[in-house]
Motif scaffolding. Structure first.
Motif, PDB file in Angstrom:
ATOM      1  N   PHE A  27       0.825  -1.205   0.000  1.00 27.07           N
ATOM      2  CA  PHE A  27       0.000   0.000   0.000  1.00 27.07           C
ATOM      3  C   PHE A  27       0.867   1.267   0.000  1.00 27.07           C
ATOM      4  O   PHE A  27       0.515   2.288  -0.585  1.00 27.07           O
ATOM      5  CB  PHE A  27      -0.912  -0.034   1.240  1.00 27.07           C
ATOM      6  CG  PHE A  27      -1.810   1.151   1.335  1.00 27.07           C
ATOM      7  CD1 PHE A  27      -2.954   1.241   0.529  1.00 27.07           C
ATOM      8  CD2 PHE A  27      -1.530   2.188   2.195  1.00 27.07           C
ATOM      9  CE1 PHE A  27      -3.764   2.343   0.616  1.00 27.07           C
ATOM     10  CE2 PHE A  27      -2.348   3.291   2.272  1.00 27.07           C
ATOM     11  CZ  PHE A  27      -3.478   3.375   1.488  1.00 27.07           C
ATOM     12  N   GLU A  28       2.023   1.175   0.582  1.00 29.03           N
ATOM     13  CA  GLU A  28       2.906   2.336   0.633  1.00 29.03           C
ATOM     14  C   GLU A  28       3.756   2.462  -0.636  1.00 29.03           C
ATOM     15  O   GLU A  28       4.085   3.556  -1.059  1.00 29.03           O
ATOM     16  CB  GLU A  28       3.818   2.235   1.871  1.00 29.03           C
ATOM     17  CG  GLU A  28       3.079   2.337   3.178  1.00 29.03           C
ATOM     18  CD  GLU A  28       2.490   3.716   3.380  1.00 29.03           C
ATOM     19  OE1 GLU A  28       3.050   4.710   2.874  1.00 29.03           O
ATOM     20  OE2 GLU A  28       1.437   3.818   4.073  1.00 29.03           O
ATOM     21  N   PHE A  33       4.868   4.254  -7.806  1.00 28.07           N
ATOM     22  CA  PHE A  33       5.058   3.797  -9.190  1.00 28.07           C
ATOM     23  C   PHE A  33       3.887   4.162 -10.082  1.00 28.07           C
ATOM     24  O   PHE A  33       4.051   4.348 -11.267  1.00 28.07           O
ATOM     25  CB  PHE A  33       5.255   2.262  -9.209  1.00 28.07           C
ATOM     26  CG  PHE A  33       6.512   1.839  -8.472  1.00 28.07           C
ATOM     27  CD1 PHE A  33       7.757   2.017  -9.083  1.00 28.07           C
ATOM     28  CD2 PHE A  33       6.455   1.292  -7.228  1.00 28.07           C
ATOM     29  CE1 PHE A  33       8.903   1.640  -8.407  1.00 28.07           C
ATOM     30  CE2 PHE A  33       7.598   0.920  -6.546  1.00 28.07           C
ATOM     31  CZ  PHE A  33       8.848   1.082  -7.149  1.00 28.07           C
ATOM     32  N   THR A  34       2.762   4.317  -9.559  1.00 26.30           N
ATOM     33  CA  THR A  34       1.591   4.644 -10.378  1.00 26.30           C
ATOM     34  C   THR A  34       1.350   6.138 -10.468  1.00 26.30           C
ATOM     35  O   THR A  34       0.703   6.619 -11.400  1.00 26.30           O
ATOM     36  CB  THR A  34       0.338   3.976  -9.800  1.00 26.30           C
ATOM     37  OG1 THR A  34       0.159   4.425  -8.455  1.00 26.30           O
ATOM     38  CG2 THR A  34       0.460   2.475  -9.836  1.00 26.30           C
ATOM     39  N   SER A  36      -0.480   8.076  -8.648  1.00 23.03           N
ATOM     40  CA  SER A  36      -1.809   8.473  -8.158  1.00 23.03           C
ATOM     41  C   SER A  36      -1.788   9.048  -6.751  1.00 23.03           C
ATOM     42  O   SER A  36      -2.741   9.649  -6.313  1.00 23.03           O
ATOM     43  CB  SER A  36      -2.750   7.253  -8.177  1.00 23.03           C
ATOM     44  OG  SER A  36      -2.220   6.259  -7.321  1.00 23.03           O
ATOM     45  N   SER A  37      -0.660   8.877  -6.066  1.00 20.23           N
ATOM     46  CA  SER A  37      -0.604   9.381  -4.695  1.00 20.23           C
ATOM     47  C   SER A  37      -0.596  10.884  -4.644  1.00 20.23           C
ATOM     48  O   SER A  37      -1.176  11.503  -3.759  1.00 20.23           O
ATOM     49  CB  SER A  37       0.627   8.812  -3.977  1.00 20.23           C
ATOM     50  OG  SER A  37       1.789   9.261  -4.656  1.00 20.23           O
ATOM     51  N   THR A  38       0.081  11.521  -5.673  1.00 22.28           N
ATOM     52  CA  THR A  38       0.133  12.974  -5.694  1.00 22.28           C
ATOM     53  C   THR A  38      -1.236  13.564  -5.917  1.00 22.28           C
ATOM     54  O   THR A  38      -1.635  14.531  -5.260  1.00 22.28           O
ATOM     55  CB  THR A  38       1.099  13.431  -6.801  1.00 22.28           C
ATOM     56  OG1 THR A  38       2.333  12.810  -6.603  1.00 22.28           O
ATOM     57  CG2 THR A  38       1.239  14.938  -6.799  1.00 22.28           C
ATOM     58  N   GLU A  39      -1.931  12.932  -6.913  1.00 18.15           N
ATOM     59  CA  GLU A  39      -3.269  13.442  -7.181  1.00 18.15           C
ATOM     60  C   GLU A  39      -4.175  13.229  -5.983  1.00 18.15           C
ATOM     61  O   GLU A  39      -4.980  14.087  -5.637  1.00 18.15           O
ATOM     62  CB  GLU A  39      -3.854  12.738  -8.398  1.00 18.15           C
ATOM     63  CG  GLU A  39      -3.095  13.037  -9.652  1.00 18.15           C
ATOM     64  CD  GLU A  39      -3.614  12.204 -10.826  1.00 18.15           C
ATOM     65  OE1 GLU A  39      -4.534  11.394 -10.588  1.00 18.15           O
ATOM     66  OE2 GLU A  39      -3.084  12.371 -11.925  1.00 18.15           O
ATOM     67  N   ALA A  40      -3.991  12.066  -5.371  1.00 20.11           N
ATOM     68  CA  ALA A  40      -4.837  11.786  -4.219  1.00 20.11           C
ATOM     69  C   ALA A  40      -4.554  12.731  -3.071  1.00 20.11           C
ATOM     70  O   ALA A  40      -5.453  13.227  -2.398  1.00 20.11           O
ATOM     71  CB  ALA A  40      -4.631  10.333  -3.767  1.00 20.11           C
ATOM     72  N   SER A  41      -3.233  13.000  -2.923  1.00 20.27           N
ATOM     73  CA  SER A  41      -2.890  13.910  -1.823  1.00 20.27           C
ATOM     74  C   SER A  41      -3.321  15.321  -2.106  1.00 20.27           C
ATOM     75  O   SER A  41      -3.710  16.048  -1.205  1.00 20.27           O
ATOM     76  CB  SER A  41      -1.385  13.842  -1.557  1.00 20.27           C
ATOM     77  OG  SER A  41      -0.697  14.260  -2.732  1.00 20.27           O
ATOM     78  N   SER A  42      -3.250  15.736  -3.454  1.00 17.13           N
ATOM     79  CA  SER A  42      -3.646  17.100  -3.777  1.00 17.13           C
ATOM     80  C   SER A  42      -5.143  17.277  -3.735  1.00 17.13           C
ATOM     81  O   SER A  42      -5.631  18.385  -3.519  1.00 17.13           O
ATOM     82  CB  SER A  42      -3.117  17.484  -5.158  1.00 17.13           C
ATOM     83  OG  SER A  42      -3.684  16.611  -6.135  1.00 17.13           O
ATOM     84  N   SER A  43      -5.875  16.211  -4.014  1.00 21.46           N
ATOM     85  CA  SER A  43      -7.330  16.337  -4.006  1.00 21.46           C
ATOM     86  C   SER A  43      -7.896  16.417  -2.600  1.00 21.46           C
ATOM     87  O   SER A  43      -8.989  16.929  -2.400  1.00 21.46           O
ATOM     88  CB  SER A  43      -7.960  15.150  -4.745  1.00 21.46           C
ATOM     89  OG  SER A  43      -7.627  13.947  -4.067  1.00 21.46           O
TER      90      SER A  43
END
Length: 201
Positions: A27-28, A33-34, A36-43
């Motif tokens: 999960f971490e 690699f994908t 999506s964490s940045t978008e998820a964090s920015s959203s």
């Protein structure tokens, strides 16, 4: 050789914890690699820190005076300045830089402060009763030149020789001897000294 599989219960717990650790690691690591964490964090909107009301350190104290909003305005108010300049100081004439005692007003009494209305008889100073006359007679000197003065005193048939400070007939004290008289005081009946003149015979 033993591999530790003899205790099945422990083996199952170890396998379960290993699986959970692998899932947490995945999960971490997978979002890196994908991307999506940045978008998820920015959203996700930032969570504001909870604001707790500031507690008053002194319980029961009066609430502080709120700052006036108009005082925080840095604009120069010329009208207020002009009003303050027109203020005329009206004092009472006392110089505040000099120590002065305040005038004390003493009210005059409107009536007499005496509470005793009835008037008694006036106080009369008692006078000492007059002492009886001294019966001694002074009829001569009994001293020689250079000796203390001594005199002859007579009371009826009794004759006494005495000097200053001596007591005659257990009652009369010779106070002072002069060439013409002697002062004798009656120490029994008290009273002032009496002057007895020098007589012949």
């Amino acid at each position: 050789m033993q591999l530790g599989f003899e205790n099945k219960k422990k083996t199952m717990w170890a396998a379960g914890l290993g699986a959970v650790a692998i899932l947490a690691l995945a999960f971490e690591v997978i979002p890196y690699f994908t991307g999506s964490s940045t978008e998820a964090s920015s959203s996700v909107p930032p969570i504001a820190a909870p604001v707790t009301p500031r507690s008053n350190p002194r319980a029961g104290a009066k609430p502080t005076k709120k700052a006036r909003v108009e005082n925080l305005d840095p604009t120069l108010r010329l009208d207020l300045l002009a009003t303050s300049e027109q203020t005329i100081y009206q004092g009472n004439g006392r110089n505040i830089f000099v120590s002065q005692a305040e005038d004390v007003k003493i009210e005059h009494p409107t009536s007499s402060g005496a509470t005793d209305v009835t008037k008694g008889p006036a106080y009369v100073v008692p006078t000492a009763p007059a002492s009886p006359p001294i019966p001694l007679k002074f009829y001569g000197f009994a001293s020689r030149m250079g000796e203390p003065k001594k005199i002859f005193l007579k009371n009826g048939e009794d004759v006494f020789v005495a000097g200053e400070g001596e007591i005659v007939d257990r009652q009369y004290k010779v106070i002072h001897i002069t060439p013409t008289s002697v002062e004798i005081q009656d120490v029994v009946n008290s009273g002032p000294p009496q002057s007895i003149p020098l007589t012949q015979g």
